[in-house]
Design a protein around this motif. Structure first.
Motif, PDB file in Angstrom:
ATOM      1  N   VAL A  19       0.853  -1.195   0.000  1.00  0.00           N
ATOM      2  CA  VAL A  19       0.000   0.000   0.000  1.00  0.00           C
ATOM      3  C   VAL A  19       0.886   1.241   0.000  1.00  0.00           C
ATOM      4  O   VAL A  19       0.655   2.186  -0.768  1.00  0.00           O
ATOM      5  N   TYR A  22       2.555   1.716  -3.589  1.00  0.00           N
ATOM      6  CA  TYR A  22       1.648   2.203  -4.638  1.00  0.00           C
ATOM      7  C   TYR A  22       1.138   3.613  -4.339  1.00  0.00           C
ATOM      8  O   TYR A  22       0.816   4.360  -5.264  1.00  0.00           O
ATOM      9  N   THR A  23       1.125   3.997  -3.072  1.00  0.00           N
ATOM     10  CA  THR A  23       0.787   5.378  -2.716  1.00  0.00           C
ATOM     11  C   THR A  23       1.945   6.302  -3.088  1.00  0.00           C
ATOM     12  O   THR A  23       1.755   7.314  -3.765  1.00  0.00           O
ATOM     13  N   GLU A  24       3.138   5.942  -2.656  1.00  0.00           N
ATOM     14  CA  GLU A  24       4.306   6.800  -2.824  1.00  0.00           C
ATOM     15  C   GLU A  24       4.773   6.908  -4.276  1.00  0.00           C
ATOM     16  O   GLU A  24       5.016   8.005  -4.774  1.00  0.00           O
ATOM     17  N   GLN A  29      -4.405   5.859  -4.290  1.00  0.00           N
ATOM     18  CA  GLN A  29      -4.913   6.078  -2.934  1.00  0.00           C
ATOM     19  C   GLN A  29      -5.846   4.944  -2.548  1.00  0.00           C
ATOM     20  O   GLN A  29      -6.450   4.294  -3.411  1.00  0.00           O
ATOM     21  N   VAL A  30      -5.928   4.708  -1.254  1.00  0.00           N
ATOM     22  CA  VAL A  30      -6.853   3.700  -0.737  1.00  0.00           C
ATOM     23  C   VAL A  30      -8.260   4.264  -0.874  1.00  0.00           C
ATOM     24  O   VAL A  30      -8.547   5.355  -0.402  1.00  0.00           O
ATOM     25  N   MET A  44      -7.248   0.082  -4.135  1.00  0.00           N
ATOM     26  CA  MET A  44      -6.507   1.296  -4.445  1.00  0.00           C
ATOM     27  C   MET A  44      -6.791   1.715  -5.879  1.00  0.00           C
ATOM     28  O   MET A  44      -6.998   0.867  -6.745  1.00  0.00           O
ATOM     29  N   GLU A  46      -6.072   5.237  -8.867  1.00  0.00           N
ATOM     30  CA  GLU A  46      -5.572   6.572  -9.169  1.00  0.00           C
ATOM     31  C   GLU A  46      -6.709   7.552  -8.904  1.00  0.00           C
ATOM     32  O   GLU A  46      -7.873   7.245  -9.191  1.00  0.00           O
TER      33      GLU A  46
END
Length: 140
Positions: A19, A22-24, A29-30, A44, A46
């Motif tokens: 998580v 893929y956020t960074e 975003q979740v 998650m 975009e």
């Protein structure tokens, strides 16, 4: 019947690490979390694409252990060559760069590759006929 691809589901060895990755790196975003089969399941997406395509990430997977010359990957487009270089530089510092930035003939373009915490490869590209920087010409 014409089906539409809506999601990709992944079992991963470390849910929180994936998580965070893929956020960074991907700006995802979740959008949903729930308990499922005794574990947390995370959706998650975009921003702005929550109803188009998502990653469903679940614990319990094993490391993919892909070879450096295995080009199985998830592909993300960025808006410039400089953004490819920025992602590669950050990935180098974080120890997850597997393909240094390189230029290939159209339709491949300029890209680099990272390894996510589950062992999946993730490509960041500019100049492909998909996403930001895409050219208005057909794929040969």
């Amino acid at each position: 019947m014409r089906p539409t691809l809506t999601h990709l589901a992944l079992h991963v060895p470390d849910l929180d690490a994936c998580v965070a990755f893929y956020t960074e790196f991907c700006g995802m975003q979740v959008i949903h979390q729930r308990a499922g089969k005794g574990a947390r399941i995370v959706w998650m997406a975009e921003p702005g694409k929550e109803h188009e395509f998502i990653f469903v990430i679940m614990p319990g997977g094993q490391d993919r252990c892909l070879a450096e010359d295995d080009y199985s990957h998830f592909g993300f487009a960025v808006a410039s060559r400089e953004q490819v270089d920025e992602v590669a530089a950050k990935a180098q510092l974080d120890g997850c760069l597997v393909w240094s930035p390189r230029d290939e003939p159209y339709p491949v373009g300029y890209y680099c590759g990272l390894r996510d915490p589950a062992g999946n490869y993730v490509e960041f590209s500019y100049g492909q006929p998909l996403g930001p920087g895409s050219q208005a010409m057909p794929i040969p």
